[in-house]
Write a protein that holds these residues in place. Structure first.
Motif, PDB file in Angstrom:
ATOM      1  N   ASN A   1       0.843  -1.191   0.000  1.00 35.68           N
ATOM      2  CA  ASN A   1       0.000   0.000   0.000  1.00 35.68           C
ATOM      3  C   ASN A   1       0.883   1.247   0.000  1.00 35.68           C
ATOM      4  N   GLU A   2       0.847   1.982  -1.099  1.00 30.61           N
ATOM      5  CA  GLU A   2       1.788   3.091  -1.279  1.00 30.61           C
ATOM      6  C   GLU A   2       1.589   4.210  -0.267  1.00 30.61           C
ATOM      7  N   TRP A   3       0.338   4.456   0.146  1.00 34.73           N
ATOM      8  CA  TRP A   3       0.096   5.521   1.119  1.00 34.73           C
ATOM      9  C   TRP A   3       0.808   5.225   2.438  1.00 34.73           C
TER      10      TRP A   3
ATOM     11  N   ALA B   1       4.894   5.423   1.728  1.00 37.98           N
ATOM     12  CA  ALA B   1       5.506   6.579   1.067  1.00 37.98           C
ATOM     13  C   ALA B   1       6.603   7.259   1.890  1.00 37.98           C
TER      14      ALA B   1
ATOM     15  N   PRO C   1      -9.983  11.675  -4.479  1.00 39.88           N
ATOM     16  CA  PRO C   1      -9.390  11.489  -3.144  1.00 39.88           C
ATOM     17  C   PRO C   1      -9.488  12.729  -2.266  1.00 39.88           C
TER      18      PRO C   1
ATOM     19  N   SER D   1      -9.463   4.647   2.480  1.00 38.22           N
ATOM     20  CA  SER D   1      -9.220   5.192   1.143  1.00 38.22           C
ATOM     21  C   SER D   1      -8.015   4.500   0.518  1.00 38.22           C
ATOM     22  N   GLY D   2      -7.854   4.704  -0.784  1.00 38.81           N
ATOM     23  CA  GLY D   2      -6.708   4.147  -1.488  1.00 38.81           C
ATOM     24  C   GLY D   2      -6.884   2.721  -1.942  1.00 38.81           C
TER      25      GLY D   2
ATOM     26  N   ASP E   1      -5.006   1.966  -5.507  1.00 32.72           N
ATOM     27  CA  ASP E   1      -3.560   2.104  -5.678  1.00 32.72           C
ATOM     28  C   ASP E   1      -2.884   2.791  -4.498  1.00 32.72           C
TER      29      ASP E   1
ATOM     30  N   ARG F   1      -4.013   5.511  -3.240  1.00 32.04           N
ATOM     31  CA  ARG F   1      -4.445   6.905  -3.259  1.00 32.04           C
ATOM     32  C   ARG F   1      -5.907   7.031  -3.651  1.00 32.04           C
ATOM     33  N   ARG F   2      -6.310   6.357  -4.731  1.00 28.09           N
ATOM     34  CA  ARG F   2      -7.681   6.465  -5.232  1.00 28.09           C
ATOM     35  C   ARG F   2      -8.530   5.281  -4.757  1.00 28.09           C
TER      36      ARG F   2
END
Length: 439
Positions: free
Chosen positions: A145-147, A150, A377, A400-401, A404, A406-407
């Motif tokens: 999960n990129e969020w 990051a 978002p 959320s996310g 990807d 984020r979206r």
């Protein structure tokens, strides 16, 4: 003056003072229906007297003994109970204090296994995008999960991530679910070949994805094909059931429903049901024997692993799940929850998918059903739903996310196994009002 370091410094939280069945109670006397078990933790609800008494009794006998010096009766008994009900071939239990510790231990065990097997070049781990495996550096590296990843990017390990098995988003038009499951699994084959099979130590995945994708179950045949690929290349299959295991999907271990045996298996959350912090990493006899007949020492450990009071709670929880007939109940109430969600939201203009297994369900929210376009978002939809639901007296798990990191937005539901049908109606009614107030 408040000296607690909270999760969010800008949020003022009520104080929980009591729990009763499927409800939590704050200091003002307000009752909240625990529609997500916190984070899929409180599988037996709140105030289970048998579990509480088991912990009290253990504390009267022995509170703590460090595992560098002693084992304990509750740790041995819990391990025996888990293995008696585990997938075939799983033979050893390594008790820890939570999910991140369990997945971290799994990654390190996979690495040490190959070193002791005489294949030290095997150091590559493959996982999936939109997965979540915990918040330690190793576990966060495995998560996709990129969020969440990051801001810690420079600290993370080099882990490969393939696409998740995400039928709602990634199955092609005209492609059957079985065909899609095969294609999604074959992404692992391609990544192993890219890295070189001789360099890959393991593949890590959640049988049913929890927090980051919302009760995302695999397409038919997906995990059978994953197992074939791992076997073909000698790659260890590590299944993370921290959120979806311990009966949450209707069987004690989620992977049972896919007919797959992992090499390493991680559980937590529902293992202690919130009564004590506990998790476990389970592995095959072959992995254990490789260490035992080699160095004899797993180079890992935590102070509170195998904690007697936590193990006593775990044994009481697993016994309750098995002895009270809660697994069939999870299946029955899960189908009722799915039917109620479908009846209420199946034609909702902003609900794109309703999915899950057992009492592990989710709805995915979209701006447009036809195109599956997610909400902007910037709207912070999941956070708004969480706040609105809480005001209604409902605890749920919006995130959320979904697409990807984020979206995309979803709402995850994981109520206690003891929930009654009238409480399912209450859950759906309150969630409906929260969504309408937020969109």
């Amino acid at each position: 003056m408040n000296h607690v370091f909270p999760r969010h410094s800008k949020a003022k939280l009520p104080t929980a003072v009591g729990g009763e069945g499927c409800y939590l109670i704050d200091a003002d006397g307000k009752r909240y229906l625990d529609g997500s078990g916190g984070a899929a933790v409180s599988c037996l609800g709140h105030g289970d007297t048998e579990v509480v008494e088991a912990v009290k009794a253990q504390l009267d006998r022995l509170a703590f003994a460090h595992t560098g010096f002693f084992t304990s009766e509750p740790a041995e008994e819990l391990a025996d109970l888990l293995i008696a009900n585990a997938p075939e071939g799983i033979d050893r239990v390594y008790l820890v204090s939570g999910g991140s510790e369990a997945t971290e231990a799994a990654i390190k065990l996979a690495r040490q296994y190959w070193v002791e097997k005489g294949e030290p070049q095997r150091g590559k781990l493959i996982a999936r995008k939109q997965s979540y495996h915990g918040n330690t550096i190793g576990a966060l590296s495995a998560g996709g999960n990129e969020w969440r990843r990051a801001q810690f990017g420079p600290l993370l390990l080099d882990v490969s991530h393939i696409d998740p098995c995400y039928e709602y988003r990634l199955r092609h038009e005209g492609e059957s679910p079985e065909e899609y499951g095969r294609r999604a699994a074959d992404a692992l084959e391609a990544e192993i070949q890219r890295l070189g099979p001789e360099n890959v130590m393991g593949f890590m995945a959640e049988p049913v994805v929890g927090a980051t994708a919302g009760a995302l179950a695999p397409a038919p045949g997906y995990f059978q094909r994953i197992r074939e690929i791992c076997d073909c290349h000698g790659v260890l299959l590590i299944l993370d059931e921290v959120m979806c295991g311990m009966g949450r999907t209707g069987t004690l271990f989620a992977c049972e429903q896919d007919g797959v045996r992992p090499d390493i298996l991680c559980v937590a959350k529902g293992l202690g049901a919130g009564y004590q912090p506990i998790g476990a990493m389970l592995c095959t006899a072959e992995i254990y024997d490789t260490i035992a007949q080699g160095s004899g020492f797993f180079q890992h450990g935590h102070t509170y692993m195998g904690h007697p009071a936590a193990a006593a709670a775990g044994k009481a929880v697993v016994s309750a799940i098995l002895d009270r007939g809660l697994l069939p109940r999870v299946q029955e109430m899960g189908e009722k929850l799915h039917a109620k969600l479908t009846d209420r939201f199946g034609q909702h203009p902003h609900v794109g998918d309703i999915r899950g297994r057992g009492l592990f369900r989710a709805i995915e929210l979209v701006e447009d059903r036809d195109s599956k376009e997610p909400f902007d978002p910037a709207r912070g939809l999941a956070a708004r739903i969480k706040k609105a639901a809480f005001a209604e007296g409902l605890i749920c798990y919006p995130m959320s996310g979904t697409l990807d990191g984020r979206r995309g937005d979803h709402v995850l539901l994981a109520p206690p196994f003891i929930i009654e049908e009238a409480q399912l109606d209450e859950l759906v009614d309150k969630l409906d009002r929260a969504i309408e107030a937020s969109i």
